[in-house]
Design a protein around this motif. Sequence first.
Motif, mmCIF file in Angstrom:
data_model
loop_
_atom_site.group_PDB
_atom_site.id
_atom_site.type_symbol
_atom_site.label_atom_id
_atom_site.label_comp_id
_atom_site.label_asym_id
_atom_site.label_seq_id
_atom_site.Cartn_x
_atom_site.Cartn_y
_atom_site.Cartn_z
ATOM 1 N N LEU A 157 25.029 -2.394 17.476
ATOM 2 C CA LEU A 157 25.346 -1.402 18.910
ATOM 3 C C LEU A 157 24.273 -1.248 19.585
ATOM 4 O O LEU A 157 23.316 -2.224 19.255
ATOM 5 N N ILE A 158 24.519 -0.875 20.825
ATOM 6 C CA ILE A 158 22.779 -0.995 21.902
ATOM 7 C C ILE A 158 23.087 0.116 22.675
ATOM 8 O O ILE A 158 24.197 0.898 23.415
ATOM 9 N N PHE A 169 20.992 -1.472 16.858
ATOM 10 C CA PHE A 169 22.038 -1.472 15.750
ATOM 11 C C PHE A 169 22.733 -2.023 14.768
ATOM 12 O O PHE A 169 23.293 -1.638 15.363
ATOM 13 N N ILE A 179 31.392 -2.935 20.700
ATOM 14 C CA ILE A 179 30.195 -3.113 20.278
ATOM 15 C C ILE A 179 29.855 -4.531 20.046
ATOM 16 O O ILE A 179 30.508 -5.617 21.245
ATOM 17 N N ILE A 194 31.759 6.265 15.456
ATOM 18 C CA ILE A 194 30.353 5.435 16.138
ATOM 19 C C ILE A 194 29.618 5.825 17.066
ATOM 20 O O ILE A 194 28.950 6.012 17.277
ATOM 21 N N GLU A 208 25.825 7.347 17.133
ATOM 22 C CA GLU A 208 24.764 6.458 18.851
ATOM 23 C C GLU A 208 23.991 8.174 19.414
ATOM 24 O O GLU A 208 23.100 7.670 19.085
ATOM 25 N N MET A 211 21.669 8.771 16.356
ATOM 26 C CA MET A 211 20.016 7.225 16.710
ATOM 27 C C MET A 211 19.228 8.186 17.794
ATOM 28 O O MET A 211 18.431 7.875 17.781
ATOM 29 N N TRP A 212 20.553 8.162 19.038
ATOM 30 C CA TRP A 212 19.102 7.612 20.281
ATOM 31 C C TRP A 212 18.869 8.724 21.417
ATOM 32 O O TRP A 212 18.795 8.973 21.852
#
Lengths: 218, 218
Positions: free
Chosen positions: A58-59, A66, A92, B136, B140, B143-144
């Motif tokens: 992931l970005i 990640f 992804i 997902i 995200e 995490m972010w």
Amino acid sequence: MDISEYLPVWSRLTEKEQDVLRKNASLHRVSAGEAIGGGAGKCTGLFVVTEGQIRAYLISESGKEFTLFRLLNRDLCLFSASCMMNSFQSDIMVKAERDSSFWLIPAEVYRTLMEESVVISNFTNEILANRMSEIIWLMEQHMWTSFDCRLAAFLLEESALEASDRLSVTHEEIAGHLGTAREVVTRMLKHFRSEGYVALSRGFVEIKDRKGLQAAYL
Amino acid sequence: MDISEYLPVWSRLTEKEQDVLRKNASLHRVSAGEAIGGGAGKCTGLFVVTEGQIRAYLISESGKEFTLFRLLNRDLCLFSASCMMNSFQSDIMVKAERDSSFWLIPAEVYRTLMEESVVISNFTNEILANRMSEIIWLMEQHMWTSFDCRLAAFLLEESALEASDRLSVTHEEIAGHLGTAREVVTRMLKHFRSEGYVALSRGFVEIKDRKGLQAAYL
């Protein structure tokens, strides 16, 4: 090397389905660092790795990365064909970590097969379910496992993948795998070094005391 | 009320498949707080919510919780039937948040249908792909996105679900939804209060300035 060897359900497909796959699958080579697919708007197809190492990650909007999983020999990646599934909305990214080869089945070919063949459709289910468990496991790790343990596990895993104690990886790259900031990685690596578990040099992390690292953090 | 209304692919099933579903699906009622399935070793079956609100969540070894998603009217839950998929290994807990009803299709019945019907198998794929994107996305976020924004989003979402500005929820429960510690929730809620966004009382969080909260954190 034939596509038939890389699809575990091959023998359960009809001759016609096998034929469609043989005619449409193509073998590709990518160099380390090359992007394969994934991300918004791209839909390469489904691929099966025949050699090398490919990373799905992931970005974030601000560029943080990640790692979701690594694809090695015979691993199958659906995400580069996420357009096949109307309901899948995530972006992804997929990139080769080493020089790699893979069989590519174009998205529309796989989609048609999946809609017609209960074998392929159930096979896809199994892959999805498997990836989903891995992602949930990763999420649990991220939420409930302290960073020292996650870093130790990453170094040991990486060492197994590279078959070496000397890992060619920067602190920045480790941060990208673990979804954290470079500073956090550097601080913890220095702590590991002070405990004698690792040695650090520019672009490398060397595991010096594998048993100690395992005993302390796994 | 008939199971046919709750499966969007119903009209594409054969008469025999429809018959199997009608004979084997049963309507159940659960009270708020009751566990439905999920967790190691349990495999109730697949269910479709007809009324109420059901929560799917993870739980850590030390008892920390994290909400994966809520199931409302017509939502379908596969996780309570995870044994249907060999590759799915996670332990997801499922519990009613309000008095709820659902159609239950026993796991072995659904599994057999899925193995025989390409329609049901592809339908299952879509559900899995959809859940996977949600998970997902959640990952995200975790995490972010900073905790203040996640808490603000949770309060606004909860307020929409309850159709009220006054939320009957403890700090402990919020911590369980967001996968954090109670203290962290309390500290941030006090900050929100000091900004005039919420009022706090025992067992309740009341949104006082919805627009302000949205403007500051969303």
